[in-house]
Design an enzyme around this catalytic site. Sequence first.
Site, short mmCIF file in Angstrom:
data_model
loop_
_atom_site.label_atom_id
_atom_site.label_comp_id
_atom_site.label_asym_id
_atom_site.label_seq_id
_atom_site.Cartn_x
_atom_site.Cartn_y
_atom_site.Cartn_z
N SER A 96 -9.59 1.39 3.26
CA SER A 96 -8.77 2.21 2.40
C SER A 96 -7.75 1.41 1.58
CB SER A 96 -8.01 3.26 3.24
OG SER A 96 -7.12 2.63 4.13
N LYS A 143 0.85 -1.19 0.00
CA LYS A 143 0.00 0.00 0.00
C LYS A 143 0.89 1.24 0.00
CE LYS A 143 -3.83 1.76 2.93
NZ LYS A 143 -4.64 1.42 4.12
N SER A 200 -9.45 -1.15 7.33
CA SER A 200 -8.94 -0.91 5.98
C SER A 200 -8.27 -2.09 5.29
CB SER A 200 -7.98 0.26 5.99
OG SER A 200 -8.71 1.45 5.91
N1 GLN Z 1 -12.84 3.29 6.89
C1 GLN Z 1 -12.23 3.70 8.12
C2 GLN Z 1 -11.94 5.18 8.08
O1 GLN Z 1 -12.28 5.79 7.13
C3 GLN Z 1 -10.99 2.90 8.38
C4 GLN Z 1 -9.77 3.40 7.71
C5 GLN Z 1 -8.56 2.57 7.99
O2 GLN Z 1 -8.63 1.49 8.57
N2 GLN Z 1 -7.42 3.10 7.62
O3 GLN Z 1 -11.40 5.74 8.98
#
Ligand code: GLN
Length: 503
Positions: free
Chosen positions: A158, A83, A182
């Site tokens: 994400s 990532k 994420s």
């Molecule tokens: N979807 C969650 C957020 O927007 C988790 C994001 C993540 O785990 N980096 O914060």
Amino acid sequence: MRSYAEICRLTVRQLMDALSSGSLTSVEITEGYLASIAAQNGTINAFLEVYEADARNEAAASDARRAEGNPLSPLDGIPIALKDNMLVAGHTCACASRMLQDFVSPYDATVTQRLRAAGMVILGRLNMDEFAMGSSNENSAFGVCRNPWATDRVPGGSSGGAAAAVAAGMVPAALGSDTGGSIRQPASFCGVTGVKPAYGNVSRYGLVAFASSLDQIGPLCKTAEDAALIMGVIAGHDRRDATSDAALPTRFGLDARDDLTGLTIGLPKECFGEGLSMPVYHAVMAAAEALRAMGAKVVDVSIPSLPYALSAYYVLSSAEASSNLARFDGVRYGYRVKEYADLDELYRRSREEGFGLEVKRRIMLGTFALSSGYQDQYYQKAQQARELLRHEFGLALAGCDALLTPVAPTCAYRLGEKTADPMQMYMGDLYTVPANLTGLPCVSVPCGLAEEDGASLPVGMSLTGARESLQTLLSIASAYEQRQKPNAGIHPYDRLLKGVTKA
Ligand code: GLN
């Protein structure tokens, strides 16, 4: 010699066996994946950058080591991708943000070092929501990423690029980061297996911080067995990450038996109520039945404070993000406006132009939650909810080996469907944030397909366990995958890879 399309269907375990028996070389494998990326990335946009030349060199060096009988590890020569928020020395690390689009990593993250020490070939960096804030990969400054199962849909986020790349057979394994789901939610949307390790199990040195009390790095792969193999490479104590915990496991040899007798699996009733789509509910319930048929005892449990988890998560993660992202000031790192009257304007306009909408929203939310007079009302309250959750998960896990829940309340939705309504987007994180708030390990496992508007879409189930239980969770997941073959024969790469032929 196998065709490229065949190579791209193999699991990490199969690639490992092929390398050790000599039926494939790292160069052949790497070329296969590069061809797969070339054929598909224009549509999927999972890779933001492919390190073609480096990857070819690393593959050749790996083959040379093996030819001399000195592979660095059993995974020597197997490709992987990261990532875009983990540092790979000499390459851009942009966190899918304008703010860091020209930032070049000065050193390797600990995970990068560990992959290299195992001889793995790093194929490139993967699309994501900007600074890992989002659930659909639509907050990337470098274009949306598409779900290989249905390209009009989001891959989740994400770590959307990581999940899509594995699902499409563009890389056999990827590393993502998980602050509130994420890794697990995109894994679920794309039909792959994702692991959020216990807090402290994988070093975050060289991971760009979002919310430091919640962030963890973990693998996304085709199978739980593959995830265990990658965990064996990246897990372990690191003195450069003060939260790294030397007491957590670093070896994840899986239990080969597919008999789950003696294990108890709890279904938290708060995770099966309002907001959960019927197809997801049925798929997860069918998985619970399958686990029962394999010998596990399945019981109902309760986590009464679960309804507070989402609010607590968004207050705490935004508060931490507002502090972590203060370093991007246009002076020390990243984007800087060309013209400005004074220092204040330099700060203001660099941040204004460098950050996207969602990142600004989180910074404002977090700054507000920490501001004087409101800190008790929001931040402290959220900490209390977090403590309650830790306590209640502890109680539930005293009687269970794992808790089974859905990963997300729905399957992958259409691009653009939720972008106008951030609250709706946040609601999708309901089942994933508790594992981050409690620091517990959690695995997302494909559990079949659901029909939605004519599309056949993957559903994921989630297994959460006690702090040191990851090996048990992966063993359950692996036994389930081998018995049920949740997506067997209909992986998107079976369709997508038809066009990938030897160049
Ligand atoms: N979807 C969650 C957020 O927007 C988790 C994001 C993540 O785990 N980096 O914060």
